[in-house]
Design an enzyme around this catalytic site. Structure first.
Site, short mmCIF file in Angstrom:
data_model
loop_
_atom_site.label_atom_id
_atom_site.label_comp_id
_atom_site.label_asym_id
_atom_site.label_seq_id
_atom_site.Cartn_x
_atom_site.Cartn_y
_atom_site.Cartn_z
N ARG B 63 -18.98 -16.64 -11.03
CA ARG B 63 -20.15 -16.48 -10.20
C ARG B 63 -19.80 -17.01 -8.82
O ARG B 63 -19.01 -17.93 -8.69
CB ARG B 63 -21.33 -17.25 -10.78
CG ARG B 63 -22.52 -16.36 -11.07
CD ARG B 63 -23.70 -17.14 -11.56
NE ARG B 63 -24.00 -16.94 -12.97
CZ ARG B 63 -24.44 -15.81 -13.51
NH1 ARG B 63 -24.65 -14.76 -12.76
NH2 ARG B 63 -24.69 -15.73 -14.79
N GLY B 64 -20.38 -16.43 -7.78
CA GLY B 64 -19.94 -16.70 -6.42
C GLY B 64 -20.12 -18.12 -5.94
O GLY B 64 -20.85 -18.38 -5.00
N SER B 65 -19.45 -19.05 -6.58
CA SER B 65 -19.57 -20.43 -6.12
C SER B 65 -18.30 -20.84 -5.41
O SER B 65 -17.20 -20.66 -5.92
CB SER B 65 -19.81 -21.35 -7.30
OG SER B 65 -19.54 -22.68 -6.92
N ALA B 66 -18.46 -21.44 -4.23
CA ALA B 66 -17.31 -21.90 -3.46
C ALA B 66 -16.60 -23.04 -4.17
O ALA B 66 -15.46 -23.36 -3.86
CB ALA B 66 -17.77 -22.36 -2.07
N GLY B 67 -17.26 -23.66 -5.15
CA GLY B 67 -16.66 -24.78 -5.87
C GLY B 67 -15.83 -24.36 -7.06
O GLY B 67 -15.21 -25.21 -7.70
#
Lengths: 434, 144
Positions: B63-67
């Site tokens: 999912r588009g998480s920068a983390g």
């Protein structure tokens, strides 16, 4: 090497890849090239600025990565500014080390390492409030979601949302894959949002910008929205509110507002001459629904006010200070404002910090109220003027969030209970039948 | 026991073997995943509570998480990362997390991209072996 298939590399790119400047720079180059391959970029693009998020402590791997870069002699190619940290370097009381030694010492060490790497230690999620940043047409690296959207939309600089490590690697190499929002086509408006049904007066209220941004994010997701009908004098704080809310509720990395943002002097420019994929009239009912969705509960006793997400600007302080001057936050209610150390220095010069201090307002720098133990420990009702805070807080903190205007937050803090400006909560103010 | 072979696109090279674990939905490796234990903690995820440690993880994408890169690197550092990751589409954040972990910790977790058709033939519990060129040998689970 498979990494360079289909990509034009210059001599420096190749030299970095081959380890001419050490293994850290070689890793940075490989990461950028891998990202280019995955995004289908045909070439790399030079950048002139970076705002990185890998300085936000996320575990020991973050520290190991930064240490590796420093120890192996990596050097930044462009001016690189830091996002908010998990802790404040200035105010150690905000998150005492003894309460959480591994995390706090790790976060502090991480800040030191990025300073050693040569970053400008601004520690803010609103770097666009500081002088010396990028301007229209510049290619940059952004990472924090509201900053990415503000830079793209309001400044007209060009960036995708870069995840951890890729942000730092791109700043070291000074190059990014030429794709997405770096390209003209990626910046073309896709959806037209009209505001004809929304009263003109409401469009000047700050609360409107937060709520509109929240709704835009929900509907547009990652398609570039174009807003027609925003007042031409919409200010930077209001555009910050749209950026932050739209990036939080959807994946909006760029919006255009006709006559307001730099790439949309007119409708045709915003769509680059093409037709909108869809035209969507924003209705009073959906704004009211969005507004109400940002508050979990109703009124009653208030435990805390948390404002400054994204970081409070100088002009926002200029509005807050007269509201607090000579008054005092209710006993039993806490009042926090998050800002950057840069803006803090400006308000200190004005003598405003003394006024806020006397009023019982606590100003937090370098970090955000999400991450302070005072808020973490809070289990009560928290009021905010930020749609972004209201959207995230219930998941991140065990609090009940209440969304309102700056004036409502202040009045509520003075009373110790939620106060509503009835005018703003009447349906007819939003253009619906009363 | 039947075995077969498929070929994947390589985003990060590595040689690994493990029991397949199929995720029905994308996963954020930060927020939705506990990097200290390798357990999926996203309350809305169909495979919540499952542990990815040592498994040949198969998922549509992150999912588009920068983390996400940090979550993957941290799990690998702690020894609770998956043995390999096979994605439905190329994903920068997953690839970068594995690339950085390979350099920092010397643990090479292959990150691969497989076709929907190949994915449809896999079952949780199958034994998968990947080589550095992206060939995956599949030994179907008993009574699969």
């Amino acid at each position: 090497m498979s990494e360079i298939e289909g990509l034009q590399l210059d001599d420096r790119d190749r030299a970095l890849l081959d380890g001419a400047e050490g293994e850290a720079m070689s890793l940075a180059m490989r990461v950028v090239l891998r990202a280019a391959e995955i995004s289908g970029a045909s070439r790399l693009q030079d950048i002139c600025f970076a705002h990185i998020d890998a300085c936000f402590y996320n575990g020991q791997a973050h520290v190991d990565f930064a240490r590796f870069m420093v120890d192996k002699g990596a050097r930044l190619a462009v001016p690189t500014w830091t996002n908010t940290s998990l802790v404040s370097q200035v105010d150690t009381e905000i998150r005492p080390e003894k309460n959480d030694p591994v995390v706090v010492s790790g976060a502090r060490l991480l800040m030191e390492l990025y300073e050693q790497l040569g970053c400008e230690p601004v520690w803010t999620c609103a770097p666009y409030q500081l002088p010396g940043g990028p301007s229209l047409g510049d290619h940059i690296v952004g990472s924090e979601s509201n900053a990415v959207t503000f830079y793209n939309s309001v400044v007209g600089a060009r960036t995708n949302k870069y995840g951890d490590y890729l942000d730092v690697c791109a700043a070291l190499v000074g190059r990014v894959p030429y794709s997405g929002l770096h390209t003209d086509d990626g910046r073309r408006g896709r959806l037209l949002f009209t505001l004809d049904a929304i009263p003109w007066e409401l469009r000047h209220e700050d609360i409107f910008h937060h709520v509109l941004g929240h709704r835009l994010g929900r509907v547009a997701q990652s398609r570039v929205p174009v807003i027609q009908g925003l007042p031409l004098d919409s200010d930077e704080d209001q555009l910050k509110a749209i950026s932050a809310a739209a990036a939080a509720s959807g994946a909006v990395g760029l919006f255009h507002a006709v006559g307001v943002t730099p790439e949309a002097p007119d409708l045709a420019s915003a769509f680059q001459g093409a037709e909108p994929e869809a035209e969507i009239a924003i209705t009073p009912a959906e704004l009211i629904e969005a507004r109400d969705s940002l508050s979990m509960g109703g009124g009653g006793r208030l435990d805390m006010v948390a404002i400054g997400t994204p970081h409070f600007s100088f002009t926002e302080f200029a509005r807050l200070v007269p509201l607090m001057d000579g008054r005092r936050v209710h006993d039993g209610t806490l009042f926090y404002v998050s800002t950057s150390r840069h803006v803090y220095a400006l308000i200190e010069e004005q003598g405003w910090t003394a006024i806020l201090d006397a009023a019982g307002v606590r100003v937090v720098v370098d970090t955000c109220t999400y991450f302070t133990p005072a808020v973490r420990g809070c289990r009560g009702r928290v009021m905010t003027n930020s749609a972004k805070w209201a959207y995230y807080a219930p998941g991140m903190l065990a609090v009940e969030s209440v969304f309102g205007t700056l004036e409502e937050c202040v009045e509520s803090a003075l009373r110790g209970e939620v106060w509503r400006d009835d005018r703003l909560w009447r349906n007819d103010t939003w253009g619906a039948r009363a | 026991m039947s075995s077969s072979e498929i070929t994947a696109r390589v985003l990060n090279p590595g040689k690994a073997a493990g029991e397949a674990m199929l995720l029905d939905e994308p996963l954020s490796f930060w927020g939705g995943f506990d990097a200290q234990t390798g357990i999926i903690v996203d309350q809305h995820h169909p495979q919540r509570g499952g542990c990815v440690a040592g498994r040949f993880l198969i998922l549509p994408e992150s999912r588009g998480s920068a983390g996400t890169p940090a979550g993957i690197a941290e799990a690998i550092r702690r020894g609770v990362g998956p043995a390999a990751i096979a994605l439905g589409k190329a994903d920068v954040n997953v690839a970068v997390g594995a690339m950085v972990a390979a350099v920092l910790y010397g643990v090479e977790i292959p990150v691969l991209v497989i076709d929907d058709g190949d994915r449809a033939g896999l079952r949780s519990g199958d034994r998968l072996e990947a080589d550095r060129d992206g060939r995956i040998r599949i030994t179907a689970a008993e009574s699969g």
